[in-house]
Design a protein around this motif. Sequence first.
Motif, PDB file in Angstrom:
ATOM      1  N   TYR A  79       0.864  -1.184   0.000  1.00  0.00           N
ATOM      2  CA  TYR A  79       0.000   0.000   0.000  1.00  0.00           C
ATOM      3  C   TYR A  79       0.898   1.230   0.000  1.00  0.00           C
ATOM      4  O   TYR A  79       1.799   1.352   0.843  1.00  0.00           O
ATOM      5  CB  TYR A  79      -0.917   0.025   1.225  1.00  0.00           C
ATOM      6  N   GLU A  80       0.671   2.133  -0.944  1.00  0.00           N
ATOM      7  CA  GLU A  80       1.496   3.346  -1.018  1.00  0.00           C
ATOM      8  C   GLU A  80       0.853   4.487  -0.245  1.00  0.00           C
ATOM      9  O   GLU A  80      -0.307   4.837  -0.465  1.00  0.00           O
ATOM     10  CB  GLU A  80       1.706   3.769  -2.470  1.00  0.00           C
ATOM     11  N   ILE A  81       1.610   5.069   0.660  1.00  0.00           N
ATOM     12  CA  ILE A  81       1.184   6.263   1.392  1.00  0.00           C
ATOM     13  C   ILE A  81       1.523   7.466   0.513  1.00  0.00           C
ATOM     14  O   ILE A  81       2.703   7.776   0.298  1.00  0.00           O
ATOM     15  CB  ILE A  81       1.905   6.373   2.745  1.00  0.00           C
ATOM     16  N   ARG A  82       0.505   8.116  -0.007  1.00  0.00           N
ATOM     17  CA  ARG A  82       0.731   9.209  -0.958  1.00  0.00           C
ATOM     18  C   ARG A  82       0.277  10.548  -0.380  1.00  0.00           C
ATOM     19  O   ARG A  82      -0.834  10.651   0.142  1.00  0.00           O
ATOM     20  CB  ARG A  82      -0.027   8.946  -2.263  1.00  0.00           C
ATOM     21  N   PRO A  83       1.127  11.572  -0.469  1.00  0.00           N
ATOM     22  CA  PRO A  83       0.707  12.901  -0.016  1.00  0.00           C
ATOM     23  C   PRO A  83      -0.246  13.530  -1.022  1.00  0.00           C
ATOM     24  O   PRO A  83      -0.170  13.229  -2.221  1.00  0.00           O
ATOM     25  CB  PRO A  83       2.028  13.675   0.062  1.00  0.00           C
ATOM     26  N   GLU A  84      -1.142  14.357  -0.539  1.00  0.00           N
ATOM     27  CA  GLU A  84      -2.078  15.031  -1.435  1.00  0.00           C
ATOM     28  C   GLU A  84      -1.326  15.875  -2.463  1.00  0.00           C
ATOM     29  O   GLU A  84      -1.703  15.936  -3.638  1.00  0.00           O
ATOM     30  CB  GLU A  84      -3.019  15.916  -0.614  1.00  0.00           C
ATOM     31  N   VAL A  85      -0.250  16.518  -2.015  1.00  0.00           N
ATOM     32  CA  VAL A  85       0.620  17.279  -2.912  1.00  0.00           C
ATOM     33  C   VAL A  85       1.960  16.552  -2.988  1.00  0.00           C
ATOM     34  O   VAL A  85       2.711  16.532  -2.006  1.00  0.00           O
ATOM     35  CB  VAL A  85       0.841  18.718  -2.397  1.00  0.00           C
ATOM     36  N   PRO A  86       2.278  15.923  -4.126  1.00  0.00           N
ATOM     37  CA  PRO A  86       3.540  15.177  -4.249  1.00  0.00           C
ATOM     38  C   PRO A  86       4.757  16.068  -4.035  1.00  0.00           C
ATOM     39  O   PRO A  86       4.714  17.280  -4.269  1.00  0.00           O
ATOM     40  CB  PRO A  86       3.488  14.651  -5.686  1.00  0.00           C
ATOM     41  N   TYR A  87       5.850  15.450  -3.593  1.00  0.00           N
ATOM     42  CA  TYR A  87       7.090  16.204  -3.368  1.00  0.00           C
ATOM     43  C   TYR A  87       7.879  16.311  -4.674  1.00  0.00           C
ATOM     44  O   TYR A  87       8.108  15.312  -5.359  1.00  0.00           O
ATOM     45  CB  TYR A  87       7.948  15.509  -2.315  1.00  0.00           C
ATOM     46  N   SER A  88       8.272  17.527  -4.990  1.00  0.00           N
ATOM     47  CA  SER A  88       9.090  17.764  -6.183  1.00  0.00           C
ATOM     48  C   SER A  88      10.569  17.630  -5.817  1.00  0.00           C
ATOM     49  O   SER A  88      10.929  17.529  -4.628  1.00  0.00           O
ATOM     50  CB  SER A  88       8.835  19.165  -6.738  1.00  0.00           C
ATOM     51  N   LYS A  89      11.411  17.648  -6.811  1.00  0.00           N
ATOM     52  CA  LYS A  89      12.857  17.581  -6.574  1.00  0.00           C
ATOM     53  C   LYS A  89      13.314  18.778  -5.753  1.00  0.00           C
ATOM     54  O   LYS A  89      14.172  18.661  -4.868  1.00  0.00           O
ATOM     55  CB  LYS A  89      13.596  17.538  -7.916  1.00  0.00           C
ATOM     56  N   GLU A  90      12.738  19.929  -6.034  1.00  0.00           N
ATOM     57  CA  GLU A  90      13.091  21.149  -5.302  1.00  0.00           C
ATOM     58  C   GLU A  90      12.661  21.047  -3.839  1.00  0.00           C
ATOM     59  O   GLU A  90      13.345  21.562  -2.941  1.00  0.00           O
ATOM     60  CB  GLU A  90      12.442  22.370  -5.948  1.00  0.00           C
ATOM     61  N   ASP A  91      11.532  20.374  -3.587  1.00  0.00           N
ATOM     62  CA  ASP A  91      11.050  20.211  -2.208  1.00  0.00           C
ATOM     63  C   ASP A  91      12.021  19.413  -1.353  1.00  0.00           C
ATOM     64  O   ASP A  91      12.019  19.532  -0.122  1.00  0.00           O
ATOM     65  CB  ASP A  91       9.694  19.481  -2.200  1.00  0.00           C
ATOM     66  N   LEU A  92      12.838  18.594  -2.001  1.00  0.00           N
ATOM     67  CA  LEU A  92      13.729  17.685  -1.282  1.00  0.00           C
ATOM     68  C   LEU A  92      15.165  18.196  -1.202  1.00  0.00           C
ATOM     69  O   LEU A  92      16.076  17.434  -0.845  1.00  0.00           O
ATOM     70  CB  LEU A  92      13.715  16.311  -1.963  1.00  0.00           C
ATOM     71  N   ASN A  93      15.383  19.459  -1.507  1.00  0.00           N
ATOM     72  CA  ASN A  93      16.723  20.046  -1.445  1.00  0.00           C
ATOM     73  C   ASN A  93      17.076  20.336   0.011  1.00  0.00           C
ATOM     74  O   ASN A  93      16.695  21.356   0.579  1.00  0.00           O
ATOM     75  CB  ASN A  93      16.774  21.335  -2.271  1.00  0.00           C
ATOM     76  N   TYR A  94      17.827  19.429   0.624  1.00  0.00           N
ATOM     77  CA  TYR A  94      18.131  19.556   2.049  1.00  0.00           C
ATOM     78  C   TYR A  94      19.164  20.645   2.343  1.00  0.00           C
ATOM     79  O   TYR A  94      19.390  20.990   3.504  1.00  0.00           O
ATOM     80  CB  TYR A  94      18.630  18.213   2.590  1.00  0.00           C
ATOM     81  N   ASN A  95      19.798  21.171   1.316  1.00  0.00           N
ATOM     82  CA  ASN A  95      20.775  22.246   1.509  1.00  0.00           C
ATOM     83  C   ASN A  95      20.115  23.617   1.604  1.00  0.00           C
ATOM     84  O   ASN A  95      20.776  24.605   1.898  1.00  0.00           O
ATOM     85  CB  ASN A  95      21.787  22.249   0.354  1.00  0.00           C
ATOM     86  N   ASP A  96      18.814  23.652   1.358  1.00  0.00           N
ATOM     87  CA  ASP A  96      18.061  24.901   1.423  1.00  0.00           C
ATOM     88  C   ASP A  96      17.045  24.792   2.562  1.00  0.00           C
ATOM     89  O   ASP A  96      16.125  23.980   2.510  1.00  0.00           O
ATOM     90  CB  ASP A  96      17.347  25.139   0.084  1.00  0.00           C
ATOM     91  N   GLU A  97      17.213  25.591   3.591  1.00  0.00           N
ATOM     92  CA  GLU A  97      16.352  25.499   4.769  1.00  0.00           C
ATOM     93  C   GLU A  97      14.926  25.980   4.517  1.00  0.00           C
ATOM     94  O   GLU A  97      14.054  25.790   5.366  1.00  0.00           O
ATOM     95  CB  GLU A  97      16.960  26.295   5.924  1.00  0.00           C
ATOM     96  N   SER A  98      14.698  26.586   3.356  1.00  0.00           N
ATOM     97  CA  SER A  98      13.354  27.090   3.062  1.00  0.00           C
ATOM     98  C   SER A  98      12.519  26.093   2.252  1.00  0.00           C
ATOM     99  O   SER A  98      11.354  26.361   1.964  1.00  0.00           O
ATOM    100  CB  SER A  98      13.448  28.420   2.292  1.00  0.00           C
ATOM    101  N   THR A  99      13.107  24.948   1.891  1.00  0.00           N
ATOM    102  CA  THR A  99      12.366  23.988   1.077  1.00  0.00           C
ATOM    103  C   THR A  99      11.315  23.266   1.928  1.00  0.00           C
ATOM    104  O   THR A  99      11.393  23.204   3.152  1.00  0.00           O
ATOM    105  CB  THR A  99      13.301  22.946   0.451  1.00  0.00           C
ATOM    106  N   ARG A 100      10.348  22.705   1.253  1.00  0.00           N
ATOM    107  CA  ARG A 100       9.203  22.092   1.917  1.00  0.00           C
ATOM    108  C   ARG A 100       9.602  20.995   2.897  1.00  0.00           C
ATOM    109  O   ARG A 100       9.142  20.984   4.059  1.00  0.00           O
ATOM    110  CB  ARG A 100       8.256  21.523   0.852  1.00  0.00           C
ATOM    111  N   ALA A 101      10.427  20.039   2.460  1.00  0.00           N
ATOM    112  CA  ALA A 101      10.790  18.921   3.326  1.00  0.00           C
ATOM    113  C   ALA A 101      11.519  19.398   4.576  1.00  0.00           C
ATOM    114  O   ALA A 101      11.254  18.915   5.686  1.00  0.00           O
ATOM    115  CB  ALA A 101      11.654  17.925   2.562  1.00  0.00           C
ATOM    116  N   THR A 102      12.421  20.357   4.416  1.00  0.00           N
ATOM    117  CA  THR A 102      13.184  20.862   5.554  1.00  0.00           C
ATOM    118  C   THR A 102      12.290  21.594   6.544  1.00  0.00           C
ATOM    119  O   THR A 102      12.385  21.381   7.758  1.00  0.00           O
ATOM    120  CB  THR A 102      14.299  21.813   5.065  1.00  0.00           C
ATOM    121  N   VAL A 103      11.400  22.414   6.028  1.00  0.00           N
ATOM    122  CA  VAL A 103      10.482  23.168   6.892  1.00  0.00           C
ATOM    123  C   VAL A 103       9.567  22.207   7.656  1.00  0.00           C
ATOM    124  O   VAL A 103       9.335  22.375   8.868  1.00  0.00           O
ATOM    125  CB  VAL A 103       9.646  24.171   6.061  1.00  0.00           C
TER     126      VAL A 103
END
Length: 208
Positions: A79-103
Motif C-alpha cells: 500500500y502506497e502512502i501518498r501525499p495530497e501534494v507530491p514532493y518535487s525535486k526542489e522540495d527535497l533540497n536539504y541544503n536549502d532550509e526554506s524547502t518544503r521537506a526541511t520546513v
Amino acid sequence: MRKLWIACLGVLMIFGLVGCGTESGKTAEKAAPAPAQTAQADSKAPAAKGKILVAYFSATGNTRTLAENTAKALNADLYEIRPEVPYSKEDLNYNDESTRATVEQKNDSARPKLADKNAPIANYDTIVLAYPIWWGQAPRILDTFVESYDFKGKKLTAICTSGGSDIGTSADYLQKLTKGKAEWKAGKLFSPQAKAEDIKSWFNGLGL
C-alpha cells in the motif's frame, strides 16, 4: 389382430423416444460448466486475516524498491502512502532550509495531507511501515498516517532507507503517535536492494 399389433408397436416407439429424450437431457446437464466467479466479486473480497501489509512512502523511489522487495519476500500486500501534494525535486533540497521537506521536518506539528484515507488497515494483523529517513526522522507524512487509523491489536514494525543515517528514534517517535494499543517490534534500516533471505531472516527473528 393386425390393427392391435400396429397399435402396440406405436406405443413402444413413443416410449422409446421419450426415454432417449430424457437421457439426452441428463447428459447435457452433467456437461454444463459451473458458473465462474467474476473478477469484480474477487476484487471486493476482504484480505485474509493474518496477512502482512507493507505500507510505504517513497519520494525518490528508493524506499519503493525496498517495500516491493519486502512484500515479495514475505508474500505481503503493498500500500502506497501518498501525499495530497507530491514532493518535487526542489522540495527535497536539504541544503536549502526554506524547502518544503526541511520546513516540515523542523516542525513537530506539521501534518501533510494524505491523498488517500482508505488504507485497508483493518484487514491485516501485521503492518510494516517503510519510509526514508529525513533529518533523522520519518517524513511528517508518516505522522499523518499513523494518526489517521486505529492500530488496536495490530503488530507494527518499521523498515527504512537512508543516505547515511540509521533508523535512530524514528520508529519510537511514530509509536508515540500511533492510535490504538498496538504491539511494536524493533525496526531496521535496509538498503533498497536488500536480499530476500536477509529480509526474511530479520522478520523471522521478530516472530512475525
